[in-house]
Design a protein around this motif. Structure first.
Motif, PDB file in Angstrom:
ATOM      1  N   UNK A 187     -12.437  25.041  31.005  1.00 48.55           N
ATOM      2  CA  UNK A 187     -12.497  24.308  29.733  1.00 48.55           C
ATOM      3  C   UNK A 187     -11.965  22.888  29.864  1.00 48.55           C
ATOM      4  N   UNK A 188     -10.853  22.747  30.588  1.00 47.33           N
ATOM      5  CA  UNK A 188     -10.269  21.415  30.791  1.00 47.33           C
ATOM      6  C   UNK A 188     -11.206  20.548  31.622  1.00 47.33           C
ATOM      7  N   UNK A 189     -11.805  21.151  32.643  1.00 51.04           N
ATOM      8  CA  UNK A 189     -12.735  20.393  33.488  1.00 51.04           C
ATOM      9  C   UNK A 189     -13.952  19.952  32.694  1.00 51.04           C
ATOM     10  N   UNK A 190     -14.420  20.791  31.793  1.00 46.01           N
ATOM     11  CA  UNK A 190     -15.550  20.435  30.930  1.00 46.01           C
ATOM     12  C   UNK A 190     -15.202  19.234  30.056  1.00 46.01           C
ATOM     13  N   UNK A 191     -14.013  19.276  29.438  1.00 45.25           N
ATOM     14  CA  UNK A 191     -13.577  18.168  28.580  1.00 45.25           C
ATOM     15  C   UNK A 191     -13.465  16.871  29.379  1.00 45.25           C
ATOM     16  N   UNK A 192     -12.810  16.940  30.533  1.00 38.95           N
ATOM     17  CA  UNK A 192     -12.658  15.750  31.375  1.00 38.95           C
ATOM     18  C   UNK A 192     -14.003  15.198  31.818  1.00 38.95           C
ATOM     19  N   UNK A 193     -14.910  16.114  32.133  1.00 37.45           N
ATOM     20  CA  UNK A 193     -16.236  15.700  32.591  1.00 37.45           C
ATOM     21  C   UNK A 193     -16.979  14.926  31.504  1.00 37.45           C
ATOM     22  N   UNK A 194     -16.914  15.416  30.281  1.00 37.84           N
ATOM     23  CA  UNK A 194     -17.620  14.777  29.169  1.00 37.84           C
ATOM     24  C   UNK A 194     -17.008  13.421  28.808  1.00 37.84           C
ATOM     25  N   UNK A 195     -15.675  13.373  28.765  1.00 40.30           N
ATOM     26  CA  UNK A 195     -14.991  12.182  28.251  1.00 40.30           C
ATOM     27  C   UNK A 195     -14.795  11.109  29.320  1.00 40.30           C
ATOM     28  N   UNK A 196     -14.384  11.514  30.522  1.00 38.00           N
ATOM     29  CA  UNK A 196     -13.986  10.535  31.523  1.00 38.00           C
ATOM     30  C   UNK A 196     -14.998  10.330  32.648  1.00 38.00           C
ATOM     31  N   UNK A 197     -16.043  11.154  32.697  1.00 39.05           N
ATOM     32  CA  UNK A 197     -17.075  10.983  33.720  1.00 39.05           C
ATOM     33  C   UNK A 197     -18.387  10.527  33.102  1.00 39.05           C
ATOM     34  N   UNK A 198     -18.842  11.252  32.081  1.00 42.35           N
ATOM     35  CA  UNK A 198     -20.107  10.871  31.436  1.00 42.35           C
ATOM     36  C   UNK A 198     -19.964   9.588  30.607  1.00 42.35           C
ATOM     37  N   UNK A 199     -18.879   9.495  29.832  1.00 37.85           N
ATOM     38  CA  UNK A 199     -18.735   8.369  28.900  1.00 37.85           C
ATOM     39  C   UNK A 199     -18.788   6.999  29.566  1.00 37.85           C
ATOM     40  N   UNK A 200     -17.960   6.726  30.605  1.00 39.08           N
ATOM     41  CA  UNK A 200     -18.019   5.381  31.189  1.00 39.08           C
ATOM     42  C   UNK A 200     -19.357   5.053  31.831  1.00 39.08           C
ATOM     43  N   UNK A 201     -20.074   6.084  32.289  1.00 40.13           N
ATOM     44  CA  UNK A 201     -21.352   5.834  32.958  1.00 40.13           C
ATOM     45  C   UNK A 201     -22.517   5.675  31.986  1.00 40.13           C
ATOM     46  N   UNK A 202     -22.313   6.042  30.744  1.00 37.23           N
ATOM     47  CA  UNK A 202     -23.366   5.798  29.754  1.00 37.23           C
ATOM     48  C   UNK A 202     -23.242   4.399  29.167  1.00 37.23           C
ATOM     49  N   UNK A 203     -22.143   3.690  29.492  1.00 38.18           N
ATOM     50  CA  UNK A 203     -21.961   2.331  28.978  1.00 38.18           C
ATOM     51  C   UNK A 203     -22.743   1.291  29.777  1.00 38.18           C
ATOM     52  N   UNK A 204     -22.997   1.566  31.065  1.00 36.98           N
ATOM     53  CA  UNK A 204     -23.719   0.595  31.895  1.00 36.98           C
ATOM     54  C   UNK A 204     -25.101   0.261  31.346  1.00 36.98           C
ATOM     55  N   UNK A 205     -25.916   1.268  30.971  1.00 40.85           N
ATOM     56  CA  UNK A 205     -27.213   0.933  30.371  1.00 40.85           C
ATOM     57  C   UNK A 205     -27.074   0.125  29.082  1.00 40.85           C
ATOM     58  N   UNK A 206     -25.994   0.373  28.330  1.00 39.87           N
ATOM     59  CA  UNK A 206     -25.784  -0.362  27.084  1.00 39.87           C
ATOM     60  C   UNK A 206     -25.453  -1.823  27.350  1.00 39.87           C
TER      61      UNK A 206
END
Length: 304
Positions: free
Chosen positions: A255-274
């Motif tokens: 569960x913790x790994x899922x949360x970290x993955x969504x917030x700290x791995x996916x989030x910063x990488x979705x900003x580059x296209x923006x």
């Protein structure tokens, strides 16, 4: 019943992750395609580095997603294969923030040293910088893996294991060394971004008219780079948190790994296209033209 509910929630979480990763990968592949459509893009430094971050993020997202799936299903793989995945993931982990730092410096040169921008930010310079970025990004791997190879015997590589970054930390001091290297890198990056921010801010206050508008846009880009780096910095602490949680409960670890993955791995990488895909006028026009099958081809030629 509780175990079944937990399994359903885990499956739902996994499906959500797959949806977002598929979405981000589709967007990134679309932007990479647009990048190669026009020679203006692959001969301009900031767009070259934009494409580099997209490619690095694609590899990182795919490999980290594979690790996430393996963890969810508690599927073990050979240690040697896990080691190769670790090297690729770790390299891409550093490539993105290092490239963001270089992109910030490019904006600093463009705004604060406009007369030297063409000389310092040429295509040749961009290619040299790419080699430097990869060398700097690979250095932590070289140091950490050299220590790892020196502390294990050959039989260790023949084992099968639940692949995660934590299994390569056999001693507490190894974790401290990796943490120290990463924190040093991010400290240097933060200093560079803050320096660029204040220099561009100074120019923005003195500018007027169209130059002022362009300068403030560059300043906002630097701020977004800083926010991305901030999220990446938090990602640095995720393996240590996950390693501690793993000692308590595997379910809590997932569960913790899922949360970290969504917030700290996916989030910063979705900003580059923006930042460079949608906010950049030239790239947005090219993207719109490609998506609408050339309807804006004439407008694209005029604006580029």
């Amino acid at each position: 019943m509780a175990a079944n509910d937990s399994s359903v929630y885990a499956n739902d979480d996994l499906i959500i992750v797959q949806f977002f990763i598929s979405l981000f990968l589709c967007i990134n592949f679309l932007l990479i395609t647009v990048f190669f459509m026009k020679d203006f893009f692959y001969t301009t430094m900031r767009y070259i580095f934009f494409a580099l971050t997209l490619m690095s993020d694609c590899v990182f997202l795919m490999l980290s997603d594979v690790l996430l799936i393996l963890t969810y299903f508690e599927f073990t793989i050979p240690m040697l294969l896990c080691l190769m995945v670790y090297v690729a993931v770790s390299l891409c982990f550093f490539i993105t923030p290092v490239t963001l730092t270089v992109m910030t410096l490019e904006r600093f040169v463009a705004i604060c040293m406009p007369l030297r921008h063409g000389e310092l930010c040429s295509t040749r310079s961009a290619l040299h910088c790419i080699l430097i970025v990869h060398a700097i990004s690979a250095l932590p791997d070289v140091i950490f893996l050299s220590i790892f190879f020196a502390t294990v015997n050959r039989s260790y590589y023949t084992q099968s294991t639940l692949c995660s970054m934590e299994i390569f930390i056999l001693h507490t001091w190894q974790g401290h060394i990796r943490s120290a290297i990463s924190q040093f890198y991010f400290l240097i990056m933060v200093i560079i971004i803050m320096f660029s921010y204040f220099k561009i801010m100074k120019v923005a206050r003195a500018a007027s008219g169209q130059n002022r508008k362009s300068t403030w846009k560059g300043l906002r880009t630097v701020v977004l780079h800083g926010f991305q780096l901030f999220l990446c910095l938090f990602q640095l602490w995720c393996p240590f948190i996950e390693a501690a949680v793993l000692q308590i409960s595997l379910v809590l670890y997932v569960n913790v790994r899922y949360f970290n993955y969504m917030v700290f791995i996916l989030s910063p990488r979705c900003l580059s296209p923006l930042i460079y895909g949608l906010r950049d006028e030239k790239f947005f026009v090219a993207l719109r033209s490609f998506v609408l099958c050339g309807l804006y081809k004439k407008q694209l030629s005029n604006e580029l």
